[in-house]
Scaffold this motif. Structure first.
Motif, PDB file in Angstrom:
ATOM      1  N   TYR A 116       0.663  -1.196  -0.088  1.00 57.15           N
ATOM      2  CA  TYR A 116       0.003   0.064   0.088  1.00 57.15           C
ATOM      3  C   TYR A 116       0.705   1.046  -0.022  1.00 57.15           C
ATOM      4  N   ARG A 117       1.971   1.229   0.694  1.00 52.65           N
ATOM      5  CA  ARG A 117       2.820   2.450   0.906  1.00 52.65           C
ATOM      6  C   ARG A 117       3.729   2.731  -0.412  1.00 52.65           C
ATOM      7  N   ALA A 118       4.123   1.330  -0.964  1.00 53.97           N
ATOM      8  CA  ALA A 118       4.862   1.567  -2.043  1.00 53.97           C
ATOM      9  C   ALA A 118       4.217   2.167  -3.285  1.00 53.97           C
ATOM     10  N   ILE A 119       2.940   1.651  -3.742  1.00 55.09           N
ATOM     11  CA  ILE A 119       2.486   1.823  -4.911  1.00 55.09           C
ATOM     12  C   ILE A 119       1.506   2.909  -5.146  1.00 55.09           C
ATOM     13  N   LYS A 120       1.237   3.492  -3.811  1.00 56.32           N
ATOM     14  CA  LYS A 120       0.379   4.540  -3.734  1.00 56.32           C
ATOM     15  C   LYS A 120      -0.993   4.868  -4.623  1.00 56.32           C
ATOM     16  N   LEU A 121      -1.789   3.507  -4.535  1.00 51.89           N
ATOM     17  CA  LEU A 121      -2.995   3.483  -5.329  1.00 51.89           C
ATOM     18  C   LEU A 121      -4.226   3.340  -4.241  1.00 51.89           C
ATOM     19  N   PRO A 122      -5.326   3.920  -4.733  1.00 51.19           N
ATOM     20  CA  PRO A 122      -6.422   3.668  -3.973  1.00 51.19           C
ATOM     21  C   PRO A 122      -6.887   2.323  -3.639  1.00 51.19           C
ATOM     22  N   VAL A 123      -7.398   2.159  -2.689  1.00 48.52           N
ATOM     23  CA  VAL A 123      -7.407   0.476  -2.336  1.00 48.52           C
ATOM     24  C   VAL A 123      -9.101   0.332  -2.423  1.00 48.52           C
ATOM     25  N   ILE A 124      -9.339  -0.958  -3.088  1.00 46.00           N
ATOM     26  CA  ILE A 124     -10.746  -1.170  -3.239  1.00 46.00           C
ATOM     27  C   ILE A 124     -11.074  -2.583  -2.421  1.00 46.00           C
ATOM     28  N   PRO A 125     -11.648  -2.505  -1.170  1.00 45.09           N
ATOM     29  CA  PRO A 125     -11.582  -3.519  -0.569  1.00 45.09           C
ATOM     30  C   PRO A 125     -12.817  -4.539  -1.238  1.00 45.09           C
ATOM     31  N   VAL A 126     -12.619  -5.851  -1.058  1.00 46.51           N
ATOM     32  CA  VAL A 126     -13.493  -6.767  -1.796  1.00 46.51           C
ATOM     33  C   VAL A 126     -13.918  -7.835  -0.843  1.00 46.51           C
ATOM     34  N   ALA A 127     -15.113  -7.894  -0.491  1.00 38.56           N
ATOM     35  CA  ALA A 127     -15.748  -8.913   0.390  1.00 38.56           C
ATOM     36  C   ALA A 127     -16.443 -10.054  -0.574  1.00 38.56           C
ATOM     37  N   CYS A 128     -16.036 -11.306  -0.239  1.00 43.32           N
ATOM     38  CA  CYS A 128     -16.937 -12.511  -0.852  1.00 43.32           C
ATOM     39  C   CYS A 128     -17.383 -13.351   0.022  1.00 43.32           C
ATOM     40  N   GLU A 129     -18.120 -14.382  -0.638  1.00 43.97           N
ATOM     41  CA  GLU A 129     -18.564 -15.574   0.363  1.00 43.97           C
ATOM     42  C   GLU A 129     -18.404 -16.802  -0.410  1.00 43.97           C
TER      43      GLU A 129
END
Length: 232
Positions: free
Chosen positions: A169-182
């Motif tokens: 996360y620190r290195a690539i400096k992109l927004p994070v999209i959390p993805v939940a799945c079941e």
């Protein structure tokens, strides 16, 4: 009994076809990176198609993907979401355990595709190599997929995030999209697979630059949105 029969038929067809597909992949890779990526997406699509037609597994999607490259932090319950995320995100760079990258032929093909290899031992050299691969993926305009809990977990388990996520996360400096799945409810680690609909829930983007505790807490909560007590 019906689930066991369907699972057996799926395994015979999917894995039976996968062996020659993987063995032919080094030849495909000789024609360039884009060719092997399209070839890999076709294999992932085959797995999803067979899972739908034979196992009766269907996909529902809630929320939205990012408009541009992003770091997708995905709950990991089964092999299924690896195939699904690869297909839905159009050949993203997937963070892979070093053990998988060492598998003969398949590991070489995965590196030609452009995976990001993570070493759980966490040596400084391995970490630098991971960051280099991640930055190269971002420079190509590709999204990155990581399973931040580090391993497949059955429904109901919510292990803490591995340290590799925060570094990436620190290195690539992109927004994070959390993805939940079941997916674990239809594709358990042991026993027959079952028909049903699995939902992939894309969370709202989290901006780059957040403190480590804040980003880890937000991602952990949102990828476990289907687990009791973890919804926003």
């Amino acid at each position: 009994m019906a689930d066991r029969i369907r699972t057996l038929i799926f395994s015979i067809i999917f894995y039976g076809l996968s062996v020659p597909i993987v063995l032919a992949a080094p030849i495909i890779a000789l024609f360039g990176t884009q060719r092997i990526r399209r070839y890999s997406m076709a294999w992932a699509g085959l797995g999803l198609l067979l899972a739908h037609q034979i196992l009766g597994i269907r996909v529902a999607v809630a929320g939205q993907r990012a408009e541009g490259p992003a770091l997708y932090a995905v709950k990991h319950q089964a092999m299924y979401e690896t195939l699904a995320m690869a297909a839905m995100l159009d050949a993203p760079a997937i963070v892979m355990k070093q053990e998988l990258a060492r598998i003969p032929v398949w590991g070489w093909v995965a590196r030609q595709y452009g995976v990001i290899v993570i070493d759980r031992a966490g040596s400084a050299k391995a970490l630098r190599a991971m960051m280099k691969e991640a930055r190269a993926a971002v420079a190509e305009g590709r999204s990155v997929v990581i399973f931040p809990e580090g391993t497949r977990t059955p429904p109901g388990e919510t292990p803490p995030l591995r340290s590799g996520f925060a570094g990436l996360y620190r290195a690539i400096k992109l927004p994070v999209i959390p993805v939940a799945c079941e997916t674990g409810k239809v594709w358990p680690r042991q026993g027959p697979k079952r028909p049903g609909t699995v939902t992939f829930l894309y969370g709202d983007p989290l901006p780059p630059g957040l403190p480590r505790e804040e980003i880890e807490a937000a991602v952990h909560r949102r990828i476990n949105a289907f687990e009791p007590g973890f919804s926003d």
